[in-house]
Design an enzyme around this catalytic site. Structure first.
Site, mmCIF file in Angstrom:
data_model
loop_
_atom_site.group_PDB
_atom_site.id
_atom_site.type_symbol
_atom_site.label_atom_id
_atom_site.label_comp_id
_atom_site.label_asym_id
_atom_site.label_seq_id
_atom_site.Cartn_x
_atom_site.Cartn_y
_atom_site.Cartn_z
ATOM 1 N N LYS A 129 0.803 -1.217 0.000
ATOM 2 C CA LYS A 129 0.000 0.000 0.000
ATOM 3 C C LYS A 129 0.840 1.272 0.000
ATOM 4 C CE LYS A 129 -3.987 -2.172 2.152
ATOM 5 N NZ LYS A 129 -3.479 -3.495 2.605
HETATM 6 C C1 LIG Z 1 -4.388 -4.502 2.154
HETATM 7 C C2 LIG Z 1 -3.766 -5.810 2.038
HETATM 8 C C3 LIG Z 1 -4.322 -6.804 1.231
HETATM 9 C C4 LIG Z 1 -5.651 -6.634 0.532
HETATM 10 O O1 LIG Z 1 -5.629 -5.648 -0.461
HETATM 11 P P1 LIG Z 1 -7.002 -5.067 -1.045
HETATM 12 O O2 LIG Z 1 -6.599 -4.036 -2.021
HETATM 13 O O3 LIG Z 1 -7.747 -4.472 0.122
HETATM 14 O O4 LIG Z 1 -7.744 -6.197 -1.628
HETATM 15 C C5 LIG Z 1 -3.635 -7.983 1.101
HETATM 16 N N1 LIG Z 1 -2.473 -8.195 1.735
HETATM 17 C C6 LIG Z 1 -1.912 -7.273 2.537
HETATM 18 C C7 LIG Z 1 -0.641 -7.585 3.232
HETATM 19 C C8 LIG Z 1 -2.538 -6.051 2.702
HETATM 20 O O5 LIG Z 1 -1.987 -5.150 3.500
#
Ligand SMILES: *Cc1c(COP(=O)(O)O)cnc(C)c1O
Length: 436
Positions: free
Chosen positions: A107
């Site tokens: 993210k």
């Molecule tokens: C946020 C996250 C996800 C899921 O991603 P989305 O975009 O919400 O589907 C998967 N793995 C990790 C480690 C995350 O931080």
């Protein structure tokens, strides 16, 4: 380019408004009014391009009308100043490691991109000098990526809401120790409660009159869309290795479905990916939708892949919109899976033993889906969304080996936690915000 609401009952808005508002007035999610395609020549040459160059071409295609070229270029180059390597794990399966950013979370890219866009728009507006308040609900990784992405950005204040006792110690340390413009709110409830508090805040007219509010969850277009850069870069790396590019399957560990939705839009822009797998833990809402044609949100259940413990994925509305609500069209392009903690752990243990590759619990879900569903002629790319050290004790107990904590993470653990504790009550949350 204008953005419309998935609920269709408000007028279209500019990119700037979509970013600043986060959610449309009718509670729908913003979508770009058209999805521009990239020329064939771009894909022919992509294997020779860098992550930053590729991302800029893609960003310029999407946002070029809305942000001045040189500003956008700085923004993209600044956001993507680390590598996203593609590693061969076994047979026809590759890991795309998205966790080499500042907080070792995938993210980071969306958060950094959005922080810079919001900072840019805020400085441009040059109005009363009031602050923009970013509200973000997190089950772990969003909070750290957003908090670190926005740390010190002028004119922006961030409130991270997280479920008390339900995130790992390292994750918590990454957003509760920063200070400055970052405030962590420890909610006595679940992630879904945190998400509901944030959504209600955006809908509360009194609160919105009191302060400028926006979201940094994957609800926000500036957060989720840049995630498509990864998929173009994965394709580029396969091209560079001379791999067969006609049968690429991408497995995405999914929670709120922001990451996979960005990939699906990337495909619409021309990226040649054959099909997708939305990989889930026991929170199997999407798989149930594929099996039944009916979407039934459920309360989330806690798993060892906790960033995906989501019972009502917010971006499902975008998936439906993208495929004009056709269950058939969705099922033709996306398959699903759901694994228990035991299956996730088993996959991590066996993969480590057989290949030496350390999966984190989220990546393991996607890897297993390839192991079970990839055909011999296909090339599988699974997304590794988190550094295994983020889930240190879980990973160590499963693979039976100690793993190092990168210095970048360890530094957070030495600082003091500062939080505000609140019950899962909108009245209390509102009272707190109104007092600011
Ligand atoms: C946020 C996250 C996800 C899921 O991603 P989305 O975009 O919400 O589907 C998967 N793995 C990790 C480690 C995350 O931080």
């Amino acid at each position: 380019m204008q953005y419309y609401s998935t609920n269709g009952s408000t007028p279209k808005v500019s990119f700037q408004t979509a970013v600043v508002k986060g959610l449309a007035a009718d509670r729908g999610l913003f979508m770009p009014e058209r999805i521009p395609t990239l020329p064939k020549a771009f894909f022919n040459n992509i294997g020779n391009m860098s992550l930053q160059d590729i991302s800029f071409v893609v960003a310029n295609t999407l946002f070029g009308d809305d942000i001045e070229n040189s500003t956008l270029k700085d923004l993209v180059y600044d956001t993507l100043n680390f590598d996203i390597p593609l590693r061969h794990v076994a047979d026809n399966k590759y890991s795309l490691e998205l966790f080499h950013g500042p907080t070792l979370a995938f993210k980071d890219v969306g958060a950094r991109f959005m922080a810079r866009i919001l900072g840019h728009f805020n400085s441009q507006e040059n109005n009363d000098g009031s602050l923009v308040n970013v509200l973000v609900a997190t089950s772990g990784d969003t909070g750290s990526a957003v908090a670190n992405g926005f740390l010190g950005v002028p004119g922006v204040r961030v409130f991270v809401l997280y479920p008390k006792g339900k995130v790992s110690r390292i994750q918590e340390a990454q957003f509760t120790t920063l200070g400055q413009n970052i405030t962590a709110i420890e909610v006595d409830g679940t992630f879904d409660d945190c998400q509901a508090l944030v959504k209600s805040a955006f809908m509360d007219s009194e609160l919105n009159a009191h302060m400028k509010l926006t979201s940094a969850n994957s609800i926000n277009v500036a957060r989720f869309l840049p995630q498509m850069f990864y998929y173009f870069y994965a394709y580029a790396q396969l091209a560079k290795r001379g791999q067969d590019l006609s049968n690429i399957v991408v497995a995405v560990p999914s929670g709120n479905f922001g990451n996979i939705t960005a990939a699906l839009i990337g495909k619409r822009m021309g990226l040649p990916i054959k099909r997708f797998i939305a990989a889930n833990n026991r929170n199997d809402i999407f798989l149930n939708y594929l099996n039944t044609g009916v979407y039934t949100p459920k309360p989330s259940v806690a798993t060892i892949a906790n960033a995906m413990d989501v019972g009502d994925p917010s971006n499902f509305a975008r998936v439906l919109d993208l495929y004009k609500h056709s269950h058939k069209a969705i099922s033709d392009e996306i398959s699903g899976c759901s694994y228990t903690d035991e299956q996730i752990a088993e996959t991590m243990a066996i993969t480590y033993k057989e290949t030496g590759y350390i999966l984190d619990p989220h990546g393991a879900v996607a890897y297993r889906s390839l192991e079970e569903g990839l055909k011999p002629e296909e090339t599988g790319v699974f997304i590794e969304t988190a550094h295994p050290a983020k889930f240190k004790s879980t990973v160590e107990s499963i693979i039976g080996e100690e793993i190092d904590i990168p210095d970048r993470l360890a530094a957070f653990l030495n600082s003091d936690k500062q939080t505000i504790e609140l019950p899962a009550s909108f009245d209390k949350f509102k009272q707190f915000l109104m007092s600011l």
